[in-house]
Design a protein around this motif. Sequence first.
Motif, PDB file in Angstrom:
ATOM      1  N   THR A 127       0.822  -1.219   0.000  1.00  0.00           N
ATOM      2  CA  THR A 127       0.000   0.000   0.000  1.00  0.00           C
ATOM      3  C   THR A 127       0.851   1.261   0.000  1.00  0.00           C
ATOM      4  O   THR A 127       0.602   2.209  -0.757  1.00  0.00           O
ATOM      5  CB  THR A 127      -0.931   0.011   1.225  1.00  0.00           C
ATOM      6  N   SER A 128       1.882   1.285   0.850  1.00  0.00           N
ATOM      7  CA  SER A 128       2.713   2.494   0.950  1.00  0.00           C
ATOM      8  C   SER A 128       3.493   2.744  -0.333  1.00  0.00           C
ATOM      9  O   SER A 128       3.699   3.906  -0.728  1.00  0.00           O
ATOM     10  CB  SER A 128       3.666   2.381   2.143  1.00  0.00           C
ATOM     11  N   ALA A 129       3.919   1.663  -1.006  1.00  0.00           N
ATOM     12  CA  ALA A 129       4.655   1.827  -2.260  1.00  0.00           C
ATOM     13  C   ALA A 129       3.749   2.411  -3.339  1.00  0.00           C
ATOM     14  O   ALA A 129       4.178   3.245  -4.144  1.00  0.00           O
ATOM     15  CB  ALA A 129       5.223   0.486  -2.717  1.00  0.00           C
ATOM     16  N   ILE A 130       2.506   1.975  -3.357  1.00  0.00           N
ATOM     17  CA  ILE A 130       1.552   2.521  -4.334  1.00  0.00           C
ATOM     18  C   ILE A 130       1.245   3.978  -4.011  1.00  0.00           C
ATOM     19  O   ILE A 130       1.196   4.837  -4.902  1.00  0.00           O
ATOM     20  CB  ILE A 130       0.264   1.682  -4.338  1.00  0.00           C
ATOM     21  N   ALA A 131       1.053   4.275  -2.711  1.00  0.00           N
ATOM     22  CA  ALA A 131       0.726   5.647  -2.310  1.00  0.00           C
ATOM     23  C   ALA A 131       1.836   6.620  -2.695  1.00  0.00           C
ATOM     24  O   ALA A 131       1.569   7.790  -3.004  1.00  0.00           O
ATOM     25  CB  ALA A 131       0.475   5.698  -0.809  1.00  0.00           C
ATOM     26  N   ALA A 132       3.095   6.146  -2.689  1.00  0.00           N
ATOM     27  CA  ALA A 132       4.233   7.011  -3.008  1.00  0.00           C
ATOM     28  C   ALA A 132       4.679   6.861  -4.463  1.00  0.00           C
ATOM     29  O   ALA A 132       5.785   7.277  -4.816  1.00  0.00           O
ATOM     30  CB  ALA A 132       5.393   6.681  -2.076  1.00  0.00           C
ATOM     31  N   HIS A 133       3.843   6.286  -5.293  1.00  0.00           N
ATOM     32  CA  HIS A 133       4.202   6.002  -6.686  1.00  0.00           C
ATOM     33  C   HIS A 133       4.605   7.289  -7.409  1.00  0.00           C
ATOM     34  O   HIS A 133       3.934   8.320  -7.305  1.00  0.00           O
ATOM     35  CB  HIS A 133       3.013   5.368  -7.406  1.00  0.00           C
ATOM     36  N   GLN A 134       5.716   7.235  -8.153  1.00  0.00           N
ATOM     37  CA  GLN A 134       6.190   8.444  -8.825  1.00  0.00           C
ATOM     38  C   GLN A 134       5.286   8.857  -9.989  1.00  0.00           C
ATOM     39  O   GLN A 134       5.360   9.999 -10.465  1.00  0.00           O
ATOM     40  CB  GLN A 134       7.629   8.246  -9.319  1.00  0.00           C
ATOM     41  N   LEU A 135       4.417   7.948 -10.445  1.00  0.00           N
ATOM     42  CA  LEU A 135       3.443   8.276 -11.491  1.00  0.00           C
ATOM     43  C   LEU A 135       2.029   8.398 -10.920  1.00  0.00           C
ATOM     44  O   LEU A 135       1.053   8.204 -11.632  1.00  0.00           O
ATOM     45  CB  LEU A 135       3.469   7.217 -12.599  1.00  0.00           C
ATOM     46  N   ARG A 136       1.953   8.735  -9.644  1.00  0.00           N
ATOM     47  CA  ARG A 136       0.646   8.824  -8.974  1.00  0.00           C
ATOM     48  C   ARG A 136      -0.314   9.751  -9.726  1.00  0.00           C
ATOM     49  O   ARG A 136      -1.471   9.393  -9.986  1.00  0.00           O
ATOM     50  CB  ARG A 136       0.855   9.328  -7.552  1.00  0.00           C
ATOM     51  N   ALA A 137       0.147  10.944 -10.077  1.00  0.00           N
ATOM     52  CA  ALA A 137      -0.722  11.909 -10.755  1.00  0.00           C
ATOM     53  C   ALA A 137      -1.200  11.375 -12.094  1.00  0.00           C
ATOM     54  O   ALA A 137      -2.377  11.520 -12.451  1.00  0.00           O
ATOM     55  CB  ALA A 137       0.016  13.230 -10.956  1.00  0.00           C
ATOM     56  N   GLU A 138      -0.295  10.746 -12.841  1.00  0.00           N
ATOM     57  CA  GLU A 138      -0.654  10.222 -14.153  1.00  0.00           C
ATOM     58  C   GLU A 138      -1.645   9.061 -14.050  1.00  0.00           C
ATOM     59  O   GLU A 138      -2.582   8.955 -14.854  1.00  0.00           O
ATOM     60  CB  GLU A 138       0.600   9.769 -14.903  1.00  0.00           C
ATOM     61  N   ILE A 139      -1.447   8.199 -13.055  1.00  0.00           N
ATOM     62  CA  ILE A 139      -2.354   7.053 -12.888  1.00  0.00           C
ATOM     63  C   ILE A 139      -3.752   7.531 -12.499  1.00  0.00           C
ATOM     64  O   ILE A 139      -4.763   7.096 -13.070  1.00  0.00           O
ATOM     65  CB  ILE A 139      -1.803   6.072 -11.826  1.00  0.00           C
ATOM     66  N   LEU A 140      -3.820   8.443 -11.525  1.00  0.00           N
ATOM     67  CA  LEU A 140      -5.126   8.971 -11.116  1.00  0.00           C
ATOM     68  C   LEU A 140      -5.803   9.705 -12.271  1.00  0.00           C
ATOM     69  O   LEU A 140      -7.018   9.588 -12.458  1.00  0.00           O
ATOM     70  CB  LEU A 140      -4.961   9.912  -9.925  1.00  0.00           C
ATOM     71  N   ALA A 141      -5.020  10.435 -13.050  1.00  0.00           N
ATOM     72  CA  ALA A 141      -5.593  11.172 -14.184  1.00  0.00           C
ATOM     73  C   ALA A 141      -6.152  10.205 -15.219  1.00  0.00           C
ATOM     74  O   ALA A 141      -7.246  10.416 -15.748  1.00  0.00           O
ATOM     75  CB  ALA A 141      -4.532  12.073 -14.813  1.00  0.00           C
ATOM     76  N   THR A 142      -5.409   9.144 -15.509  1.00  0.00           N
ATOM     77  CA  THR A 142      -5.868   8.160 -16.499  1.00  0.00           C
ATOM     78  C   THR A 142      -7.147   7.481 -16.037  1.00  0.00           C
ATOM     79  O   THR A 142      -8.116   7.360 -16.802  1.00  0.00           O
ATOM     80  CB  THR A 142      -4.777   7.110 -16.748  1.00  0.00           C
ATOM     81  N   LYS A 143      -7.161   7.043 -14.788  1.00  0.00           N
ATOM     82  CA  LYS A 143      -8.330   6.320 -14.269  1.00  0.00           C
ATOM     83  C   LYS A 143      -9.545   7.239 -14.170  1.00  0.00           C
ATOM     84  O   LYS A 143     -10.674   6.824 -14.473  1.00  0.00           O
ATOM     85  CB  LYS A 143      -8.015   5.712 -12.898  1.00  0.00           C
ATOM     86  N   THR A 144      -9.330   8.479 -13.760  1.00  0.00           N
ATOM     87  CA  THR A 144     -10.458   9.413 -13.634  1.00  0.00           C
ATOM     88  C   THR A 144     -11.013   9.772 -15.002  1.00  0.00           C
ATOM     89  O   THR A 144     -12.239   9.805 -15.199  1.00  0.00           O
ATOM     90  CB  THR A 144     -10.019  10.684 -12.892  1.00  0.00           C
TER      91      THR A 144
END
Length: 433
Positions: A149-166
Motif C-alpha cells: 500500500t505504501s509503495a503505491i501511495a508514493a508512486h512516482q506516477l501517482r498523478a498520471e495514474i489517477l488522471a488516467t483512471k479518472t
Amino acid sequence: SDNEVNIKIALHREMTEGRLAYADRNALLARMTDDVAELVLDDNRHQTLALSVAEAGGAAALPAYVRLVETFEATGRLDRAVEGLAQNDELLRRQAEGRGLTRPELAVLLSTAKLALQDAIETSPIASDDGLLPDLLKAFPAEMRERFTSAIAAHQLRAEILATKTANRIVNRMGMIQPFELAEEEGGSLGDLAVAFVAAEKLYALGELWRAIDDAPMTEAARLALLESLAIGTRAQMADILRACDVATRPSEIVAMLRPGVERIDAHLEQLLEDEGRAASAMLLNRLTGAGAPADLAARVVRLHDLDGAVGVAALAVRTGKAELDIAHAFTALGQALGLDWAQTAAASLSPSDPWERLLAAGLARDFQQMRFDFLAKEGVGDPQAFVADWLARQGPRAAQFRELIHRARATTSANAAMLAQVAGQARVLLGR
C-alpha cells in the motif's frame, strides 16, 4: 503495458530498499497475471459500453458531436484528415438521412476526449488528494494492494495514474457530450469538471450504483436507458458543485463539507419534494421501468434526480450557519409558490439537437435553481421560511403577475428555450425586488 510498467515501478522501490527480493518480485508478477488481465478487460468492457451509449444517440446527437470535433480541432487535438473524419457539411447530411457517427468514428472521439481530460487532471487538485488513495489502489492487483500500500501511495506516477483512471471513468460513465458541454456551459476548465465529477461520485456513492447497473440482469436497452439517465443526473450534481463550491479545492474536502448536509436532506427527502418534483419523479420512474429496468435500480437513479439542489442547499447552510432543512423548505416553498419548479423541470426536459440550444436549455435549468439560492443568501440571520413567506406577502401583486406568466407558459403545447429564457428574465427581476 501501462499496468505492467506501473506495477514494476512501485516494486522497484521495494527491491532497492531491501524489502522485496528479486525472485519474490518475479513470483509475485506471475501470480498477478490474471488480475492484471482482469483490470485490462474491465476497462475494455466499460469502454465498449461507452461506445454503445454514444452510438445509441444516433442522428439526434450528431450536431453535438460535430461541435465536439470543432472543439478538439481548435485545441490542436484532432486532425480530421489523419483520423478519417468528414467535414461538417457531410456529417450533418447524415442527420437528415437518419444516420449518426459510426463506432470507429466515435472511438476516435472517445480516445481524444480521454486524452484531453487526462492532461487537465494531471495538474488538478485530484493529483494531490490523499483522500483518493482508494482510487489509486484500485489500479493495482489485490495482492499488491494488500502488501504494498505504501509503495503505491508514493508512486512516482501517482498523478498520471489517477488522471488516467479518472478520465476513463468520466468518459466511460458519462459519455463524451455531457462532460464537455458542461465545461462549456459553466465556463470551467476540464480540471474543474473532473474535480466536480469525483466529488459527485464520492458524495452519492455512484461507483456502487454503476457497478450494480453493470451486473444486474436486464436487456441492453434497459441498461443503456439507466446509464443515460444516471449520466444526466450526475451532470446536474456536477453543475451544482461547480456553482456552489471552490473546485480549486481537493474533491475529498468538498465531499467532507457537503456530506453532512446532503445526508440530512436525503433522510427527509420525501417531505421536501413538492408536487412538481413528485410528478417528474414518477414520470422518470415509469419510463425507466417501462424500458425494462429493474425497479430498485430505477428508483436509485430517480433518487439522484430528486436530490438535485441538495448540493446548493448544503453549501448555503455551511456559508450561513442555517439548518439545511430550513433552507430546503424555503427553497421548495419559493419554487412551488412562483412556479419555478415547473420552469426548472421544463428546461431540464428540453432536448434540442442544436448544441447552442442545448447549452441554453441546460443553463436555464441551473439558473432557475441558482436564482433561488441567491435570493435565500440575502436573507440574513432570520428564519428562511419566514423570510420567503413575508416576501411573498409583500410582493403579492407582482408574484401574482409572474404566476400568470407561468400559467400561460404551461398552457402552451410544449415549452421551448426562448419561452423559458423570457420566464427566467422575469424571475430574476422579481426576485431582485
